[in-house]
Design an enzyme around this catalytic site. Structure first.
Site, PDB file in Angstrom:
ATOM      1  N   ARG A   1      13.427  -2.763  16.608  1.00 15.96           N
ATOM      2  CA  ARG A   1      13.010  -4.165  16.823  1.00 15.96           C
ATOM      3  C   ARG A   1      11.515  -4.294  17.128  1.00 15.96           C
ATOM      4  NH1 ARG A   1      17.966  -4.039  19.421  1.00 15.96           N
ATOM      5  NH2 ARG A   1      19.580  -5.042  18.177  1.00 15.96           N
TER       6      ARG A   1
ATOM      7  N   LYS B   1       0.000  -9.617   8.621  1.00 12.62           N
ATOM      8  CA  LYS B   1       1.011  -9.911   7.593  1.00 12.62           C
ATOM      9  C   LYS B   1       1.500  -8.589   7.038  1.00 12.62           C
ATOM     10  CE  LYS B   1      -0.078 -14.395   5.568  1.00 12.62           C
ATOM     11  NZ  LYS B   1      -0.403 -15.058   4.289  1.00 12.62           N
TER      12      LYS B   1
ATOM     13  N   GLU C   1     -12.012  -9.563  -2.891  1.00 11.84           N
ATOM     14  CA  GLU C   1     -11.585 -10.201  -1.630  1.00 11.84           C
ATOM     15  C   GLU C   1     -12.800 -10.486  -0.735  1.00 11.84           C
ATOM     16  OE1 GLU C   1      -8.485 -11.240  -1.173  1.00 11.84           O
ATOM     17  OE2 GLU C   1      -7.021  -9.775  -1.902  1.00 11.84           O
TER      18      GLU C   1
ATOM     19  N   LYS D   1     -12.207 -13.025   8.557  1.00 11.72           N
ATOM     20  CA  LYS D   1     -10.741 -13.045   8.604  1.00 11.72           C
ATOM     21  C   LYS D   1     -10.254 -13.170  10.050  1.00 11.72           C
ATOM     22  CE  LYS D   1      -6.425 -11.496   6.876  1.00 11.72           C
ATOM     23  NZ  LYS D   1      -5.689 -10.762   5.865  1.00 11.72           N
TER      24      LYS D   1
ATOM     25  N   GLU E   1      -0.096 -18.923   9.773  1.00 10.09           N
ATOM     26  CA  GLU E   1      -0.344 -19.697   8.555  1.00 10.09           C
ATOM     27  C   GLU E   1       0.346 -21.060   8.586  1.00 10.09           C
ATOM     28  OE1 GLU E   1      -0.634 -17.354   4.906  1.00 10.09           O
ATOM     29  OE2 GLU E   1       0.114 -19.095   3.802  1.00 10.09           O
TER      30      GLU E   1
ATOM     31  N   ARG F   1      -5.100 -20.874   7.790  1.00 10.39           N
ATOM     32  CA  ARG F   1      -4.987 -19.491   7.284  1.00 10.39           C
ATOM     33  C   ARG F   1      -4.635 -19.474   5.798  1.00 10.39           C
ATOM     34  NH1 ARG F   1      -2.248 -14.005   9.901  1.00 10.39           N
ATOM     35  NH2 ARG F   1      -2.646 -12.744   8.045  1.00 10.39           N
TER      36      ARG F   1
ATOM     37  N   ASN G   1      -5.556 -17.683   0.898  1.00  5.29           N
ATOM     38  CA  ASN G   1      -4.811 -17.523  -0.362  1.00  5.29           C
ATOM     39  C   ASN G   1      -5.591 -18.057  -1.558  1.00  5.29           C
ATOM     40  OD1 ASN G   1      -2.599 -16.432   1.001  1.00  5.29           O
ATOM     41  ND2 ASN G   1      -1.786 -18.464   1.457  1.00  5.29           N
TER      42      ASN G   1
ATOM     43  N   HIS H   1      -4.878 -16.798  -4.968  1.00  2.00           N
ATOM     44  CA  HIS H   1      -3.695 -15.947  -4.908  1.00  2.00           C
ATOM     45  C   HIS H   1      -2.458 -16.539  -5.569  1.00  2.00           C
ATOM     46  CE1 HIS H   1      -6.205 -13.529  -2.418  1.00  2.00           C
ATOM     47  NE2 HIS H   1      -5.248 -12.654  -2.192  1.00  2.00           N
TER      48      HIS H   1
ATOM     49  N   HIS I   1      -0.792 -13.844  -7.847  1.00  2.00           N
ATOM     50  CA  HIS I   1       0.571 -13.339  -7.683  1.00  2.00           C
ATOM     51  C   HIS I   1       1.385 -13.568  -8.955  1.00  2.00           C
ATOM     52  CE1 HIS I   1       0.379 -13.425  -2.997  1.00  2.00           C
ATOM     53  NE2 HIS I   1      -0.351 -12.473  -3.537  1.00  2.00           N
TER      54      HIS I   1
ATOM     55  N   HIS J   1      -4.050  -5.434  -7.813  1.00  2.00           N
ATOM     56  CA  HIS J   1      -4.060  -6.681  -7.054  1.00  2.00           C
ATOM     57  C   HIS J   1      -5.434  -7.367  -7.014  1.00  2.00           C
ATOM     58  CE1 HIS J   1      -2.966  -9.594  -3.983  1.00  2.00           C
ATOM     59  NE2 HIS J   1      -3.978  -9.185  -3.249  1.00  2.00           N
TER      60      HIS J   1
HETATM   61  P1  NAD Z   1      -3.191   0.302  -2.891  1.00  2.13           P
HETATM   62  O1  NAD Z   1      -2.748   0.451  -1.507  1.00  2.13           O
HETATM   63  O2  NAD Z   1      -2.176   0.475  -3.966  1.00  2.13           O
HETATM   64  O3  NAD Z   1      -4.407   1.310  -3.150  1.00  2.13           O
HETATM   65  C1  NAD Z   1      -4.992   1.375  -4.417  1.00  2.13           C
HETATM   66  C2  NAD Z   1      -5.024   2.808  -4.954  1.00  2.13           C
HETATM   67  O4  NAD Z   1      -6.046   3.532  -4.285  1.00  2.13           O
HETATM   68  C3  NAD Z   1      -3.744   3.600  -4.747  1.00  2.13           C
HETATM   69  O5  NAD Z   1      -3.499   4.365  -5.889  1.00  2.13           O
HETATM   70  C4  NAD Z   1      -4.070   4.509  -3.570  1.00  2.13           C
HETATM   71  O6  NAD Z   1      -3.328   5.695  -3.600  1.00  2.13           O
HETATM   72  C5  NAD Z   1      -5.527   4.771  -3.792  1.00  2.13           C
HETATM   73  N1  NAD Z   1      -6.307   5.079  -2.593  1.00  2.13           N
HETATM   74  C6  NAD Z   1      -6.215   4.507  -1.386  1.00  2.13           C
HETATM   75  N2  NAD Z   1      -7.193   4.946  -0.583  1.00  2.13           N
HETATM   76  C7  NAD Z   1      -7.911   5.837  -1.293  1.00  2.13           C
HETATM   77  C8  NAD Z   1      -9.061   6.607  -1.014  1.00  2.13           C
HETATM   78  N3  NAD Z   1      -9.711   6.530   0.153  1.00  2.13           N
HETATM   79  N4  NAD Z   1      -9.536   7.431  -1.977  1.00  2.13           N
HETATM   80  C9  NAD Z   1      -8.912   7.491  -3.194  1.00  2.13           C
HETATM   81  N5  NAD Z   1      -7.842   6.767  -3.527  1.00  2.13           N
HETATM   82  C10 NAD Z   1      -7.354   5.937  -2.584  1.00  2.13           C
HETATM   83  O7  NAD Z   1      -3.860  -1.124  -3.162  1.00  2.13           O
HETATM   84  P2  NAD Z   1      -4.835  -2.054  -2.306  1.00  2.13           P
HETATM   85  O8  NAD Z   1      -5.668  -2.747  -3.302  1.00  2.13           O
HETATM   86  O9  NAD Z   1      -5.481  -1.358  -1.176  1.00  2.13           O
HETATM   87  O10 NAD Z   1      -3.832  -3.109  -1.652  1.00  2.13           O
HETATM   88  C11 NAD Z   1      -3.109  -4.016  -2.439  1.00  2.13           C
HETATM   89  C12 NAD Z   1      -1.930  -4.506  -1.637  1.00  2.13           C
HETATM   90  O11 NAD Z   1      -2.396  -5.184  -0.484  1.00  2.13           O
HETATM   91  C13 NAD Z   1      -1.071  -5.490  -2.406  1.00  2.13           C
HETATM   92  O12 NAD Z   1       0.286  -5.135  -2.269  1.00  2.13           O
HETATM   93  C14 NAD Z   1      -1.339  -6.803  -1.699  1.00  2.13           C
HETATM   94  O13 NAD Z   1      -0.245  -7.682  -1.758  1.00  2.13           O
HETATM   95  C15 NAD Z   1      -1.629  -6.361  -0.314  1.00  2.13           C
HETATM   96  N6  NAD Z   1      -2.417  -7.306   0.478  1.00  2.13           N
HETATM   97  C16 NAD Z   1      -1.950  -7.632   1.715  1.00  2.13           C
HETATM   98  C17 NAD Z   1      -2.655  -8.496   2.511  1.00  2.13           C
HETATM   99  C18 NAD Z   1      -2.182  -8.799   3.907  1.00  2.13           C
HETATM  100  O14 NAD Z   1      -2.735  -9.680   4.557  1.00  2.13           O
HETATM  101  N7  NAD Z   1      -1.188  -8.099   4.404  1.00  2.13           N
HETATM  102  C19 NAD Z   1      -3.879  -9.046   2.044  1.00  2.13           C
HETATM  103  C20 NAD Z   1      -4.333  -8.682   0.785  1.00  2.13           C
HETATM  104  C21 NAD Z   1      -3.594  -7.801   0.005  1.00  2.13           C
END
Ligand code: NAD
Length: 383
Positions: free
Chosen positions: A133, A155, A197, A238, A248, A252, A256, A259, A263, A278
């Site tokens: 939990r 999030k 971003e 942020k 949100e 907040r 988006n 987005h 999405h 992404h």
């Molecule tokens: P990801 O986590 O898939 O990373 C991208 C790639 O980079 C992966 O292949 C990973 O293995 C590689 N990688 C990571 N760190 C590395 C490093 N230091 N050196 C070499 N390779 C590395 O993608 P992302 O773009 O970081 O994140 C996208 C995700 O984030 C999506 O699912 C999106 O929905 C989410 N997101 C969440 C929020 C939130 O507020 N929670 C906000 C924006 C995006």
């Protein structure tokens, strides 16, 4: 080879941003070499054990150094490794991560440490929210996107067959350690994707920052002090929005921007990284949001062109046609948008713009106008 040890040997310049959320407040520590402090900081949080969740790419590059650092501080630290990529934000992987955390006897006083990009952060954060939990967690973002956006704000979640991030929870981390030296191993494509971003913060409400991006975008991508500056500025932006509206219920949603389109594109591409990642979808989404705003007469076409020009100059996609292998279709895009969680009572909510740095939440957007716009974009009329 991890960059952690090298970076830690020179005195790191750092910045700490506070996310002011009362009893859930926490620090974001940004700088080269801060990953070396993970153990001491976990110990300071009172943890005796750490479940280190990472993906297989980051595991090879950085996880051992972090695990050794945590162990050197006298804490038990074991790895949980998931496959790299969006596919890991799934029920099956979530179940595996939760069970692995339990198998490691992580108690509520202990920590889950998310070492990776947004995928690992969202997944491990959600596991931390629901195991026992709720156990505490620390974000150690390793992509530019995660350092400037996903690791901050609490999030967490996974994807469903019905759409992206539709199953999740708000669960704030206890700390974010953003070591910019870890970005040295990130490929150019992922760096650029994360940059989208950063640009977003300028477009939301900070025209001066967008102008700074126009002048310094190349330097941010190249590395050096501009990158640290951009990460810190983005985290401050942020943190301020999250502190105003943690769940949100208002402002907040501005985060988006782009987005709803992004999405839908990701869903159409089946989250296939050979088509898009992404941040690339976000870049196109930002350009689309501005062109849609221009079509509705909300902002000057010149503003939309300016946004598109800067994104394109940094090598980011700005049209539907930029994605090889995507077959954009107005009805399928609309359908994907209708599944987005920003739908309220059947009406589409978009973040639209009256200009650069002047975005707003537009509720009840006319579906007919969206359809016209998407038809134009799918036909290649976006440029
Ligand atoms: P990801 O986590 O898939 O990373 C991208 C790639 O980079 C992966 O292949 C990973 O293995 C590689 N990688 C990571 N760190 C590395 C490093 N230091 N050196 C070499 N390779 C590395 O993608 P992302 O773009 O970081 O994140 C996208 C995700 O984030 C999506 O699912 C999106 O929905 C989410 N997101 C969440 C929020 C939130 O507020 N929670 C906000 C924006 C995006």
């Amino acid at each position: 080879m991890s960059a952690i040890a090298d970076a830690a040997s020179s005195a790191p310049a750092r910045e700490t941003v506070r996310v002011a959320l009362g009893e859930r407040a926490y620090d974001i520590v940004i700088g080269r070499g801060v990953a070396a402090e993970a153990g001491a900081r976990a110990a300071a949080l009172g943890a005796r054990a750490v479940a280190l969740v990472t993906d297989d790419t980051v595991a090879e590059l950085h996880a051992e150094a972090v695990r050794n650092g945590v162990a050197a501080a006298g804490l038990r630290a074991e790895l949980v490794t998931v496959p790299s990529g969006e596919g890991s934000k799934s029920y099956a992987t979530l179940a595996r991560v939760c069970d692995a955390i339990l198998a490691q006897r992580i108690e509520r006083g202990d920590l889950v440490l998310a070492l990776g990009g947004g995928v690992v952060g969202d997944l491990a954060g959600f596991a931390a929210a629901i195991v026992r939990r709720g156990v505490r967690f620390v974000q150690m973002p390793t992509t530019l996107l995660a350092q400037v956006d996903s690791s901050v704000g609490g999030k967490t979640g996974i994807n469903s067959a019905h759409g992206k991030n539709l199953v999740g929870a708000f669960h704030q981390p206890s700390l974010v350690l953003a070591d910019t030296a870890l970005l040295d191993t990130l490929c150019e494509r992922e760096l650029r994707a994360g940059y989208a971003e950063i640009v977003k913060y300028g477009l939301i409400d900070d025209a001066a920052f967008f102008a700074w991006c126009e002048a310094n975008g190349a330097a941010v991508l190249a590395g050096g002090p501009e990158r640290e500056r951009a990460v810190a500025h983005s985290c401050r932006a942020k943190a301020a929005i999250v502190a105003r509206d943690e769940r949100e219920e208002g402002d907040r949603a501005l985060l988006n921007l782009g987005h709803t389109f992004a999405h839908a594109l990701e869903r159409l591409a089946h989250y296939d990284p050979s088509i898009l990642v992404h941040g690339e979808a976000v870049a196109a989404g930002l350009a689309l949001a501005f062109r849609f705003s221009a079509m509705l007469g909300l902002c000057a076409p010149a503003d939309a062109e300016r946004v598109e020009r800067h994104l394109a100059a940094t090598g980011l996609p700005t049209t539907l046609q930029a994605f090889a292998g995507l077959s954009p279709d107005p009805e399928r895009l609309l359908d994907a948008m209708a599944q987005d969680k920003k739908v309220v009572a059947g009406q589409l909510t978009f973040i639209l713009a009256r200009g650069v740095g002047n975005s707003f939440i537009a509720k009840g957007v006319d579906v007919a106008a969206v359809r016209t716009f998407l038809a134009r974009e799918c036909a290649g009329g976006g440029r």
